[in-house]
Write an enzyme that holds these catalytic residues in place. Structure first.
Site, short mmCIF file in Angstrom:
data_model
loop_
_atom_site.label_atom_id
_atom_site.label_comp_id
_atom_site.label_asym_id
_atom_site.label_seq_id
_atom_site.Cartn_x
_atom_site.Cartn_y
_atom_site.Cartn_z
N TRP A 136 0.98 -1.21 -0.28
CA TRP A 136 0.33 -0.19 -0.65
C TRP A 136 0.93 1.22 0.42
O TRP A 136 0.41 2.09 -0.87
CB TRP A 136 -0.88 -0.11 1.61
CG TRP A 136 -2.32 1.25 1.20
CD1 TRP A 136 -3.03 1.16 0.68
CD2 TRP A 136 -1.42 2.72 1.40
NE1 TRP A 136 -3.68 2.73 0.59
CE2 TRP A 136 -2.72 3.38 1.51
CE3 TRP A 136 -0.77 3.71 2.27
CZ2 TRP A 136 -3.07 4.13 1.50
CZ3 TRP A 136 -0.66 4.58 3.07
CH2 TRP A 136 -1.90 5.61 2.38
N TYR A 184 0.95 4.12 -3.02
CA TYR A 184 0.97 5.46 -3.04
C TYR A 184 1.53 6.40 -2.75
O TYR A 184 2.08 7.58 -3.14
CB TYR A 184 0.54 5.49 -1.56
CG TYR A 184 -0.55 6.38 -0.70
CD1 TYR A 184 -2.21 6.89 -1.73
CD2 TYR A 184 -0.46 8.15 -0.42
CE1 TYR A 184 -2.54 7.54 -1.70
CE2 TYR A 184 -0.75 9.38 -0.53
CZ TYR A 184 -2.10 9.09 -1.01
OH TYR A 184 -2.16 10.44 -0.52
N ASP A 193 -6.20 0.17 0.07
CA ASP A 193 -7.12 1.13 0.31
C ASP A 193 -8.27 1.18 0.71
O ASP A 193 -9.11 0.72 0.32
CB ASP A 193 -6.21 2.20 -0.77
CG ASP A 193 -7.31 3.74 -0.09
OD1 ASP A 193 -5.89 4.21 0.68
OD2 ASP A 193 -7.99 4.52 -0.06
#
Length: 502
Positions: free
Chosen positions: A431, A435, A451
């Site tokens: 994640w 990101y 997410d």
């Protein structure tokens, strides 16, 4: 690169701003090339030839139009259609003020110089050197017309360490010298505009203005709302419709203010500060990425609108832009600091980091500004008292060390390589890697599938979607999954409760 002459003809005859920078029209009878929005009388179709980039037109022997000024055209989305290696090469070329040899560039990319030249010839029709020279000459022309900087300073700002070489390249492309362009430039309209727009700016001391053109639509207010919620105390500020930030770049330290001139489809950048460095070219490149000014919004929307949920959001937010980051390292640290906490909490902790480890300076008005600390300044730093867990502090130290040891590559790596590099460090999962790739590196296909906000937006009957379901659905959004993620967050109308917390 292949262009559809029928589409190009229709666009230039209509002066359609959606195509500004997407191609250039060269006029055989005059030897000039123009933007599609050129106000001059359109030439006959049999007298024109179309080029995908300004570099290609200039390399063919055409000189830039002085009315529509190709130097001010938005970045060409044609770059996105070339090979990955060429894209990475272009990014590396634009990330350095001075020119790099083809051999050095090829070595950094892990290919031979002969192969790199062949890729440029195949995909762009010009050599790496021709691209570099044309882009820098166009940027220099912009400074000659839009600023009062001395010619020698402009040469340096544009990446030329030799004034003689700068004059030679500039004359080859424009068929006139930089000094001649400066003499031709009328200051009367500029003075009137500065009196009209720059009263407040003049009180802050000497200000240099840059203009960043874009293809409409651009939802400036929505972009500012995004940055306002994440503004770093002492470093960033959003006041009304103005974005402000302190920065240090290439020996120059100062403050910039950015605001929108929507009627002219451009952002205005006011730069003030001190130092002997040349920062304007790199500042221009960073801001274009920060505000995603070169996005091919037509193509992005066409792909994403196939999904009913995204199509609905595109009606609310046409011309979606992906908010970027001023500096990838800075953003990576902010993402790590803010794992599993809210936007406000993450911003507060990042502000403490800046106050403890960042440099500060005072501007001409006596206002204190802070700079985000570099990896070197954070080497061996202690992170106690910032509000971090021990594990998070250790992850921060590991990331700083990996950056200094060049085990983390910020120079436009491929998405898979980036995720593999950073997830090898303790405390960083997919994640966070995705990101950072999405916002810190502006990778359009990055997608943090786990997410919470994405899973909520894709859920049905009150049940969140599963990460595998999100990945499967997002396959249809490639290569614009990052924009799809942003639209999903926007659809929730409450980003603090969504996964977009960094």
């Amino acid at each position: 690169m292949q262009l559809d002459p029928a589409i190009c003809s229709s666009a230039r005859l209509a002066r359609d701003r959606r195509f500004d920078g997407c191609f250039f029209t060269a006029v055989k009878t005059t030897g000039i090339f123009c933007r599609p929005i050129c106000p001059a009388r359109p030439p006959l179709e049999q007298n024109v030839i179309y080029y995908a980039t300004a570099a290609e037109a200039a390399n063919a022997g055409y000189r830039p139009c002085l009315r529509c000024r190709p130097d001010a055209a938005p970045g060409s989305p044609a770059w996105g259609l070339v090979s990955t290696t060429v894209q990475r090469a272009l990014t590396l070329m634009r990330s350095e003020r001075e020119a790099q040899s083809v051999e050095t560039l090829a070595e950094r990319l892990g290919v031979s110089s002969r192969y790199l030249r062949r890729l440029f010839a195949e995909h762009l029709g010009v050599s790496p050197l021709a691209v570099w020279q044309t882009e820098r000459a166009l940027f220099a022309f912009r400074l000659l017309r839009d600023t009062a900087l001395p010619v020698a300073d402009i040469a340096y700002e544009a990446g030329f360490n030799s004034l003689r070489r700068f004059n030679g390249v500039f004359k080859q492309i424009y068929q006139r010298t930089p000094s001649a362009v400066r003499r031709e430039k009328s200051r009367r309209e500029e003075v009137r505009r500065e009196k009209r727009e720059g009263v407040a700016a003049s009180a802050r001391g000497p200000v240099t203005r840059l203009y960043l053109d874009y293809r409409p639509p651009l939802d400036w207010s929505r972009l500012l709302d995004f940055f306002r919620a994440r503004a770093l105390k002492g470093v960033e500020q959003v006041e009304g419709e103005v974005y402000r930030r302190s920065f240090a770049l290439e020996g120059f330290r100062g403050v910039m203010r950015v605001y929108d001139q929507g009627a002219r489809n451009r952002l205005v950048v006011e730069v003030s500060g001190e130092g002997g460095g040349a920062a304007l070219y790199l500042l221009n490149q960073r801001l274009r990425r920060l505000f995603d000014l070169d996005a091919d919004t037509e193509e992005i929307s066409a792909v994403l609108a196939r999904d009913p949920l995204l199509a609905e959001q595109l009606q609310v937010s046409p011309g979606v832009r992906l908010p970027g980051a001023w500096d990838p390292f800075e953003y990576a640290l902010r993402a790590i600091l803010g794992q599993q906490i809210s936007v406000a909490a993450a911003t507060t902790i990042a502000g403490r980091l800046v106050a403890r480890h960042g440099e500060s300076f005072v501007d001409d008005e006596g206002e204190t500004h802070h700079l985000f600390p570099t990896a070197g300044q954070l080497a061996g730093a202690g992170f106690d008292g910032l509000g971090l867990t021990r594990a998070r502090a250790q992850t921060l130290r590991e990331f700083v060390t990996a950056t200094l040891e060049e085990r983390v590559d910020f120079a436009e790596p491929q998405l898979e390589d980036w995720c593999r590099q950073v997830t090898a460090l303790p405390g960083i999962g997919d994640w966070t890697a995705q990101y950072i790739a999405m916002r810190g590196l502006s990778m359009p296909d990055a997608f943090p599938a786990s997410d919470l906000g994405i899973l909520q937006a894709l859920g049905t009957n009150g049940e969140k979607a599963k990460p595998k379901q999100a990945l499967a659905r997002a396959e249809h959004w490639r290569p614009w999954r990052a924009y799809g993620a942003l639209l999903l967050w926007q659809s929730l109308k409450a980003t603090d409760t969504a996964g977009d917390t960094k």
